[in-house]
Design a protein around this motif. Structure first.
Motif, PDB file in Angstrom:
ATOM      1  N   TYR A 180       0.810  -1.231   0.000  1.00 51.94           N
ATOM      2  CA  TYR A 180       0.000   0.000   0.000  1.00 51.94           C
ATOM      3  C   TYR A 180       0.839   1.274   0.000  1.00 51.94           C
ATOM      4  O   TYR A 180       0.544   2.214  -0.744  1.00 51.94           O
TER       5      TYR A 180
ATOM      6  N   SER B  33      -8.121   0.224  -0.842  1.00 49.86           N
ATOM      7  CA  SER B  33      -9.074  -0.766  -0.310  1.00 49.86           C
ATOM      8  C   SER B  33     -10.503  -0.635  -0.825  1.00 49.86           C
ATOM      9  O   SER B  33     -11.281  -1.580  -0.714  1.00 49.86           O
ATOM     10  N   ASN B  34     -10.880   0.537  -1.354  1.00 51.82           N
ATOM     11  CA  ASN B  34     -12.280   0.800  -1.737  1.00 51.82           C
ATOM     12  C   ASN B  34     -13.243   0.692  -0.562  1.00 51.82           C
ATOM     13  O   ASN B  34     -14.430   0.413  -0.739  1.00 51.82           O
TER      14      ASN B  34
ATOM     15  N   HIS C  99      -9.951   8.385  -7.055  1.00 56.67           N
ATOM     16  CA  HIS C  99      -8.769   7.998  -6.290  1.00 56.67           C
ATOM     17  C   HIS C  99      -8.270   9.185  -5.458  1.00 56.67           C
ATOM     18  O   HIS C  99      -8.366  10.334  -5.905  1.00 56.67           O
ATOM     19  N   ASN C 100      -7.708   8.917  -4.280  1.00 60.22           N
ATOM     20  CA  ASN C 100      -7.280  10.002  -3.384  1.00 60.22           C
ATOM     21  C   ASN C 100      -6.272  10.951  -4.029  1.00 60.22           C
ATOM     22  O   ASN C 100      -6.386  12.172  -3.907  1.00 60.22           O
TER      23      ASN C 100
ATOM     24  N   ARG D 197      -8.105  13.230  -6.224  1.00 63.08           N
ATOM     25  CA  ARG D 197      -8.921  14.218  -5.481  1.00 63.08           C
ATOM     26  C   ARG D 197      -8.034  15.395  -5.104  1.00 63.08           C
ATOM     27  O   ARG D 197      -8.447  16.552  -5.196  1.00 63.08           O
ATOM     28  N   MET D 198      -6.796  15.090  -4.682  1.00 61.89           N
ATOM     29  CA  MET D 198      -5.893  16.188  -4.295  1.00 61.89           C
ATOM     30  C   MET D 198      -5.531  17.020  -5.520  1.00 61.89           C
ATOM     31  O   MET D 198      -5.493  18.247  -5.453  1.00 61.89           O
TER      32      MET D 198
ATOM     33  N   PHE E  81     -18.440  17.749  -5.244  1.00 63.40           N
ATOM     34  CA  PHE E  81     -18.062  16.409  -4.769  1.00 63.40           C
ATOM     35  C   PHE E  81     -19.206  15.817  -3.920  1.00 63.40           C
ATOM     36  O   PHE E  81     -19.498  14.641  -3.990  1.00 63.40           O
TER      37      PHE E  81
ATOM     38  N   LEU F 157     -20.000  12.108  -5.068  1.00 65.96           N
ATOM     39  CA  LEU F 157     -19.223  11.001  -4.494  1.00 65.96           C
ATOM     40  C   LEU F 157     -20.085   9.921  -3.849  1.00 65.96           C
ATOM     41  O   LEU F 157     -20.945  10.226  -3.022  1.00 65.96           O
TER      42      LEU F 157
ATOM     43  N   ASP G 217     -18.902   7.919  -1.737  1.00 65.67           N
ATOM     44  CA  ASP G 217     -18.453   7.858  -0.343  1.00 65.67           C
ATOM     45  C   ASP G 217     -18.583   9.216   0.350  1.00 65.67           C
ATOM     46  O   ASP G 217     -17.947   9.434   1.390  1.00 65.67           O
ATOM     47  N   TYR G 218     -19.410  10.118  -0.216  1.00 63.44           N
ATOM     48  CA  TYR G 218     -19.444  11.477   0.326  1.00 63.44           C
ATOM     49  C   TYR G 218     -19.650  11.485   1.844  1.00 63.44           C
ATOM     50  O   TYR G 218     -20.611  10.932   2.369  1.00 63.44           O
TER      51      TYR G 218
ATOM     52  N   ASN H  65     -14.676  15.020   3.352  1.00 65.05           N
ATOM     53  CA  ASN H  65     -14.689  15.845   2.138  1.00 65.05           C
ATOM     54  C   ASN H  65     -14.250  17.274   2.469  1.00 65.05           C
ATOM     55  O   ASN H  65     -13.383  17.846   1.812  1.00 65.05           O
TER      56      ASN H  65
HETATM   57  C1  LIG Z   1     -10.676  16.876  -1.880  1.00 64.56           C
HETATM   58  C2  LIG Z   1     -10.882  15.576  -1.158  1.00 64.56           C
HETATM   59  C3  LIG Z   1     -12.166  15.140  -0.876  1.00 64.56           C
HETATM   60  C4  LIG Z   1     -12.386  13.934  -0.203  1.00 64.56           C
HETATM   61  N1  LIG Z   1     -13.675  13.530   0.080  1.00 64.56           N
HETATM   62  C5  LIG Z   1     -13.897  12.389   0.770  1.00 64.56           C
HETATM   63  C6  LIG Z   1     -15.212  11.965   1.097  1.00 64.56           C
HETATM   64  O1  LIG Z   1     -16.207  12.642   0.814  1.00 64.56           O
HETATM   65  N2  LIG Z   1     -15.364  10.773   1.746  1.00 64.56           N
HETATM   66  C7  LIG Z   1     -14.293  10.005   2.108  1.00 64.56           C
HETATM   67  O2  LIG Z   1     -14.488   8.937   2.701  1.00 64.56           O
HETATM   68  N3  LIG Z   1     -13.037  10.393   1.842  1.00 64.56           N
HETATM   69  C8  LIG Z   1     -12.802  11.552   1.173  1.00 64.56           C
HETATM   70  N4  LIG Z   1     -11.509  11.915   0.883  1.00 64.56           N
HETATM   71  C9  LIG Z   1     -10.393  11.089   1.379  1.00 64.56           C
HETATM   72  C10 LIG Z   1      -9.893   9.973   0.424  1.00 64.56           C
HETATM   73  O3  LIG Z   1      -9.697  10.484  -0.866  1.00 64.56           O
HETATM   74  C11 LIG Z   1     -10.832   8.764   0.350  1.00 64.56           C
HETATM   75  O4  LIG Z   1     -11.174   8.342   1.652  1.00 64.56           O
HETATM   76  C12 LIG Z   1     -10.154   7.596  -0.367  1.00 64.56           C
HETATM   77  O5  LIG Z   1      -9.809   7.971  -1.680  1.00 64.56           O
HETATM   78  C13 LIG Z   1     -11.104   6.415  -0.401  1.00 64.56           C
HETATM   79  O6  LIG Z   1     -10.548   5.334  -1.106  1.00 64.56           O
HETATM   80  P1  LIG Z   1     -10.201   3.967  -0.359  1.00 64.56           P
HETATM   81  O7  LIG Z   1     -11.351   3.535   0.457  1.00 64.56           O
HETATM   82  O8  LIG Z   1      -9.702   3.023  -1.403  1.00 64.56           O
HETATM   83  O9  LIG Z   1      -9.035   4.454   0.593  1.00 64.56           O
HETATM   84  P2  LIG Z   1      -7.786   3.745   1.280  1.00 64.56           P
HETATM   85  O10 LIG Z   1      -6.580   4.421   0.753  1.00 64.56           O
HETATM   86  O11 LIG Z   1      -7.838   2.281   1.176  1.00 64.56           O
HETATM   87  O12 LIG Z   1      -7.935   4.206   2.807  1.00 64.56           O
HETATM   88  C14 LIG Z   1      -8.697   3.464   3.772  1.00 64.56           C
HETATM   89  C15 LIG Z   1      -9.751   4.327   4.425  1.00 64.56           C
HETATM   90  O13 LIG Z   1      -9.140   5.393   5.162  1.00 64.56           O
HETATM   91  C16 LIG Z   1      -9.946   6.565   5.089  1.00 64.56           C
HETATM   92  N5  LIG Z   1      -9.176   7.623   4.433  1.00 64.56           N
HETATM   93  C17 LIG Z   1      -8.190   7.477   3.531  1.00 64.56           C
HETATM   94  N6  LIG Z   1      -7.672   8.672   3.196  1.00 64.56           N
HETATM   95  C18 LIG Z   1      -8.347   9.594   3.897  1.00 64.56           C
HETATM   96  C19 LIG Z   1      -8.275  11.005   4.000  1.00 64.56           C
HETATM   97  N7  LIG Z   1      -7.378  11.718   3.316  1.00 64.56           N
HETATM   98  N8  LIG Z   1      -9.148  11.636   4.800  1.00 64.56           N
HETATM   99  C20 LIG Z   1     -10.045  10.944   5.523  1.00 64.56           C
HETATM  100  N9  LIG Z   1     -10.154   9.602   5.482  1.00 64.56           N
HETATM  101  C21 LIG Z   1      -9.324   8.938   4.686  1.00 64.56           C
HETATM  102  C22 LIG Z   1     -11.172   6.207   4.256  1.00 64.56           C
HETATM  103  O14 LIG Z   1     -12.214   5.849   5.132  1.00 64.56           O
HETATM  104  C23 LIG Z   1     -10.685   5.009   3.452  1.00 64.56           C
HETATM  105  O15 LIG Z   1     -11.722   4.165   3.050  1.00 64.56           O
HETATM  106  C24 LIG Z   1     -11.272  13.141   0.205  1.00 64.56           C
HETATM  107  C25 LIG Z   1      -9.975  13.593  -0.088  1.00 64.56           C
HETATM  108  C26 LIG Z   1      -9.783  14.789  -0.756  1.00 64.56           C
HETATM  109  C27 LIG Z   1      -8.383  15.239  -1.059  1.00 64.56           C
END
Ligand SMILES: Cc1cc2nc3c(=O)[nH]c(=O)nc-3n(C[C@H](O)[C@H](O)[C@H](O)COP(=O)(O)OP(=O)(O)OC[C@H]3O[C@@H](n4cnc5c(N)ncnc54)[C@H](O)[C@@H]3O)c2cc1C
Length: 472
Positions: free
Chosen positions: A225, A238-239, A337-338, A341-342, A363, A367, A369-370, A375
């Motif tokens: 990871y 992980s989604n 993807h995170n 988003r950045m 968003f 989204l 996952d909103y 967010n």
């Molecule tokens: C502009 C912007 C908007 C975003 N909006 C949301 C949103 O509305 N909902 C949301 O769940 N995440 C948001 N994120 C955070 C992050 O992008 C997503 O959680 C992540 O992309 C989800 O994919 P994953 O489950 O595969 O994450 P993984 O990388 O597998 O991470 C595991 C879990 O950790 C948490 N997580 C990971 N990164 C972050 C982070 N930066 N901030 C908070 N929690 C995090 C999530 O619950 C995620 O499911 C945002 C980030 C940015 C930069």
């Protein structure tokens, strides 16, 4: 016989559910309900993938309960009216629910609690969606942390202190489930019509069993990871976000996975889950972030970007391929993807010079996952207006981000197929391709793909001036 109603909200599951577990232990008969809240649903468009996702999760809960002689009551209306009505008709002694930290939810829950307590009904709320909430983690001065790294350190210390490093788990007792008296089950095929929506299938299926499948699959990727998480085309994250957002899996399930090994991948992933808690805490303790900048001096920025730039960003037609690919992916799937988003958030505020609040709102609409806290945290971080944010003069260059994190242009080609014919170099910046290269790629700028909507270098300087002027 004592009885209680458990109100399911953003915790659509039966296992490891704090409020449900406590109700099943304490009461002889436990009912479950969920309300499709018209205050949330009414402003949404006719098609919204999140509704289908929620429905899929509820249907799984219902099927499981029916197998055990019970079910979940699904209501549609204003919870402040629907919950007291249901409590009255079921003649239960208590209402149990898990806490939600969003300002709207707090107002709603306070109102329901007041109505029921005036009638002598016991109302109890539980901590479930985070391991530590609000002011449970404080610094030596007794204040909440505003910076993530020391917060994370304190989070681990508290975890050892309170739980001795063992993630807690809540049990489920089938024998206390109330017998099924529900006439119209959620499995009804016309459920979406009843709510006034059209079915819109999300790219991931809602429900606990799907959440578990994804978490199990991620077990095979978690060690890589730290390295793989920044490359959108690899799909190695992980989604879990839509599942944790709707509580189809518990935060404790995630932490158990993250803490089961000490590899760098496990540690970085657990840290991301703690970021989620950090932003939940920030929203609870500083609710002004919902409408304003965390740092008040940034509220004075005069955003220079207009409708043309914002529309191009929304539609994925900015002429910057990585941004366009990411936005088209969001519009089509509700996922992003995170890293992207950045990139797109920074691009909106610091290259197109559009107020971050507009991007945040967009968003929120799209989204799957909103989540208000995550967010808002992500947007304020990107716009440099939030806690722990990057300094305003740090501006992502979309082309270098693209070259670094999508080196072969694989992700771009997936979402901007008109750029497929460009070389590995030019695909990141087709505006640099001459007429011959455009002809070879069968992609003419201005016809098949847009010219850049702004001049990056020029707008970089404008952004620096705009921020400097705003915060002085
Ligand atoms: C502009 C912007 C908007 C975003 N909006 C949301 C949103 O509305 N909902 C949301 O769940 N995440 C948001 N994120 C955070 C992050 O992008 C997503 O959680 C992540 O992309 C989800 O994919 P994953 O489950 O595969 O994450 P993984 O990388 O597998 O991470 C595991 C879990 O950790 C948490 N997580 C990971 N990164 C972050 C982070 N930066 N901030 C908070 N929690 C995090 C999530 O619950 C995620 O499911 C945002 C980030 C940015 C930069």
């Amino acid at each position: 016989m004592s009885s209680a109603l458990v109100w399911i909200r953003r915790d659509i599951r039966l296992h490891d559910h704090h409020a449900l577990s406590c109700a099943l232990e304490k009461f002889d008969k436990v009912y479950l309900c969920f309300v499709f809240d018209t205050k949330i649903l009414d402003p949404l468009p006719e098609k919204d993938k999140r509704l289908t996702f929620i429905h899929q999760g509820l249907r799984e809960v219902s099927t499981h309960l029916i197998e055990h002689g019970s079910d979940i009551e699904i209501l549609h209306g204003d919870p402040c009216e629907e919950i007291p009505k249901l409590v009255k008709s079921l003649k239960v002694d208590a209402l149990y629910y898990n806490r939600d930290y969003e300002p709207y939810a707090i107002k709603r829950d306070t109102s329901v609690t007041k109505t029921l307590e005036e009638r002598g009904i016991q109302v109890k709320s539980f901590k479930d969606s985070v391991l530590f909430e609000k002011e449970e983690i404080l610094n030596k001065q007794g204040s909440v942390y505003k910076v993530f790294t020391p917060y994370k350190r304190a989070w681990y210390e508290k975890f050892m202190q309170v739980y001795s490093g063992e993630v807690p788990q809540y049990s489920f007792k089938y024998s206390s489930l109330a017998p099924n008296k529900i006439k119209k089950s959620i499995s009804h095929h016309d459920w979406h019509k009843a709510l006034g929506f059209k079915e819109d299938l999300p790219p991931l299926t809602g429900g606990t069993s799907e959440a578990r499948k994804h978490l199990q699959k991620f077990k095979g990727h978690i060690k890589e990871y730290e390295k793989a998480r920044d490359f959108p085309a690899m799909e190695k994250t992980s989604n879990m976000s839509p599942y944790i957002r709707h509580g189809m899996i518990s935060v404790r399930d995630l932490l158990r996975r993250g803490l089961e090994d000490k590899s760098s991948g496990h540690q970085v992933w657990t840290s991301e889950v703690i970021w989620r808690e950090f932003y939940q805490m920030i929203l609870s303790c500083f609710p002004h972030v919902q409408k304003k900048c965390f740092k008040p001096e940034y509220d004075n920025i005069k955003w220079l970007g207009g409708t043309k730039e914002f529309k191009a960003w929304q539609e994925g037609k900015t002429g910057f391929p990585i941004v366009d690919a990411a936005m088209r992916c969001l519009n089509e799937t509700g996922m992003m993807h995170n890293r992207l988003r950045m990139v797109v958030a920074s691009f909106l505020c610091k290259t197109l010079l559009v107020d971050w609040k507009k991007g945040e709102k967009y968003f929120a609409l799209k989204l799957l996952d909103y989540d208000l806290a995550a967010n808002n945290g992500g947007w304020q971080w990107s716009a440099s207006t939030g806690t722990d944010a990057q300094p305003y003069f740090r501006i992502f260059n979309p082309t270098s981000q693209s070259e670094k994190f999508d080196p072969d242009g694989e992700f771009i080609k997936r979402w901007c197929p008109e750029l497929k014919g460009f070389s590995k170099k030019k695909i990141h910046e087709p505006s640099k391709a001459d007429m011959l290269e455009q002809a070879d790629a069968k992609c003419t700028l201005g016809i098949n793909y847009p010219h850049p909507v702004v001049d990056y270098k020029l707008n970089r300087q404008k952004a620096l001036d705009m921020y400097k002027e705003g915060i002085k």
